[in-house]
Write a protein that holds these residues in place. Structure first.
Motif, mmCIF file in Angstrom:
data_model
loop_
_atom_site.group_PDB
_atom_site.id
_atom_site.type_symbol
_atom_site.label_atom_id
_atom_site.label_comp_id
_atom_site.label_asym_id
_atom_site.label_seq_id
_atom_site.Cartn_x
_atom_site.Cartn_y
_atom_site.Cartn_z
ATOM 1 N N HIS A 1 0.852 -1.197 0.000
ATOM 2 C CA HIS A 1 0.000 0.000 0.000
ATOM 3 C C HIS A 1 0.881 1.238 0.000
ATOM 4 O O HIS A 1 1.908 1.281 0.691
ATOM 5 C CB HIS A 1 -0.884 0.045 1.252
ATOM 6 N N ARG B 1 -2.751 0.365 -4.177
ATOM 7 C CA ARG B 1 -2.321 -0.977 -3.766
ATOM 8 C C ARG B 1 -1.770 -1.704 -4.989
ATOM 9 O O ARG B 1 -2.441 -1.811 -6.005
ATOM 10 C CB ARG B 1 -3.482 -1.780 -3.172
ATOM 11 N N ASP C 1 -4.689 -1.219 -7.767
ATOM 12 C CA ASP C 1 -6.012 -0.834 -7.282
ATOM 13 C C ASP C 1 -5.894 0.558 -6.675
ATOM 14 O O ASP C 1 -4.908 0.859 -5.984
ATOM 15 C CB ASP C 1 -6.529 -1.818 -6.231
ATOM 16 N N PHE D 1 -10.275 -0.726 -0.449
ATOM 17 C CA PHE D 1 -9.919 -1.430 -1.667
ATOM 18 C C PHE D 1 -10.837 -2.635 -1.863
ATOM 19 O O PHE D 1 -11.472 -3.115 -0.920
ATOM 20 C CB PHE D 1 -8.477 -1.933 -1.584
#
Length: 431
Positions: free
Chosen positions: A258, A267, A284, A292
């Motif tokens: 992250h 991410r 993401d 997420f």
């Protein structure tokens, strides 16, 4: 569940709230979870989780603006961990109204007919692209002139410039719609530390190469041009990449990391293809305060339709369709990679993509040392580690040589996962 946390602090506090003593009421049904969490006030917070949708929507009476809040995360962690005494009492009226409202909105959305697609005007599109290209050309021409002035005045003089110098130039590049170049300009102060100026010169060279590449973009092959446009900050055409039939192959998710980029949370999930060891990063994004999607199961092999972005050094990828995971989750056998191999692979990657920020790879077997944080391979060569807690990594390695998954940027190695290494060769055998 922790992957749903909007930020690291929410996940940390949620862990502290997983004591059943803090939850006088816990209830579960196939559709929802609900409970009461005792906070600092006299009245406990009422928390509900909608289990009917993949995002696990949360409603809580606390004043937090984060979704899910720390109480919702803690309720999920309690449930998946089997902690506390769970009942099956009916939902309170406020939570039942919330669930009914969500279902009504979903039904309305399903019944709403999609608006007719607008036919794109080719002439208008070409006009917009021409105007944008002119703006980029002007911005990069100004950047190139600014770089020449910086070099002419001397690299030592760059250390005396205030931070507003770099911020002002980055702002002009944002206006020119080249956010990638603006990001590199904002990183210049980090490159001013070296005594000899080599790091700064290399960094400025990346910027100069962006300016040169843009002027020659029409003569570049498609993979080179895509690499250049990505480095400049132009968005990826994900629809085109996901179009058409793909091919499912065996991939394994090895770990994820992250990072925060302003108000945006990123991410990166690293996959490894079983056939040839190709590494791929799935990205993401989440706006601060949002969670997420559920992460991929780590160390499970599965048939995944992974679409690599077709650049000269493919690393970023998109996932098409739904993965089919195998029943067993054995850790994949990773071939050894020495520090010398790491440098050689990174040099080859830079030759293909000079704007490469990092290379995802596995390294090992290595021993971990704490002061300074380093990883030493079997040949005695070492790389610096970028980690907040090297002792935690050493605990995972249990004092034995380990394989590391991480990101190498040419200076230090950021560890993402620690895995068991292959058995060492017997004494006297060839390493």
């Amino acid at each position: 569940m922790l992957a749903l946390a909007p930020d690291a602090s929410s996940a940390q506090v949620a862990r502290k709230l997983t004591s059943p003593a803090k939850w006088p009421t816990l209830n579960a049904s196939p559709e929802a979870l609900w409970g009461e969490c005792q906070g600092s006030g006299s009245k406990p917070y009422l928390v509900g989780i909608d289990l009917r949708t993949p995002e696990y929507a949360c409603k809580c009476s606390c004043p937090s603006r984060k979704f899910p809040c720390k109480h919702g995360l803690a309720l999920l962690l309690l449930h998946v961990g089997g902690q506390g005494q769970w009942g099956s009492a009916e939902l309170p009226e406020t939570l039942q109204t919330w669930l009914d409202g969500r279902q009504t909105r979903q039904e309305r959305a399903a019944q709403t007919e999609p608006a007719p697609e607008k036919t794109a005007d080719p002439a208008a599109k070409a006009k917009r692209e021409k105007a944008r290209a002119a703006k980029v050309t002007a911005g990069l021409a100004e950047l190139h002139l600014w770089l020449q002035d910086l070099i002419r005045e001397g690299l030592h003089a760059a250390r005396t410039l205030p931070y507003r110098t770099w911020d002002a130039q980055a702002a002009r590049l944002i206006d020119a719609q080249v956010s990638g170049a603006a990001r590199l300009v904002r990183q210049i102060p980090d490159a001013l530390q070296g005594e000899g100026g080599e790091t700064l010169l290399v960094h400025l060279g990346k910027l100069a190469l962006l300016c040169e590449g843009w002027t020659r973009r029409d003569s570049l092959e498609d993979p080179e041009r895509l690499q250049l446009l990505t480095a400049l900050g132009q968005p990826l055409d994900t629809a085109a990449l996901l179009a058409g039939e793909g091919q499912a192959e065996e991939w394994t998710a090895l770990g994820f990391i992250h990072q925060s980029e302003g108000k945006l949370e990123v991410r990166r999930t690293w996959l490894r293809r079983s056939r040839d060891g190709q590494m791929a990063a799935l990205l993401d994004f989440a706006v601060a305060g949002r969670g997420f999607p559920a992460p991929l199961p780590l160390f499970f092999s599965g048939q995944l339709d992974v679409r690599l972005v077709p650049t000269l050094y493919p690393q970023r990828a998109l996932l098409a369709g739904v993965p089919e995971w195998s029943a067993d989750g054995a850790t994949p056998v990773l071939p050894p990679l020495s520090v010398a191999d790491l440098h050689r692979h990174y040099a080859a990657a830079l030759a293909l993509n000079p704007w490469l920020d990092f290379m995802g790879c596995t390294l090992g077997p290595v021993w971990l040392l704490p002061d300074p944080p380093e990883a030493h391979d079997l040949h005695g060569h070492a790389v610096a580690l970028r980690t907040a807690d090297v002792f935690l990594l050493m605990a995972y390695a249990e004092g034995k040589p380990a394989m590391l998954l991480g990101e190498w940027n040419g200076r230090d190695f950021e560890v993402i996962s620690v895995m068991d290494a292959l058995p060492l060769p017997a004494h006297g055998a060839d390493a």
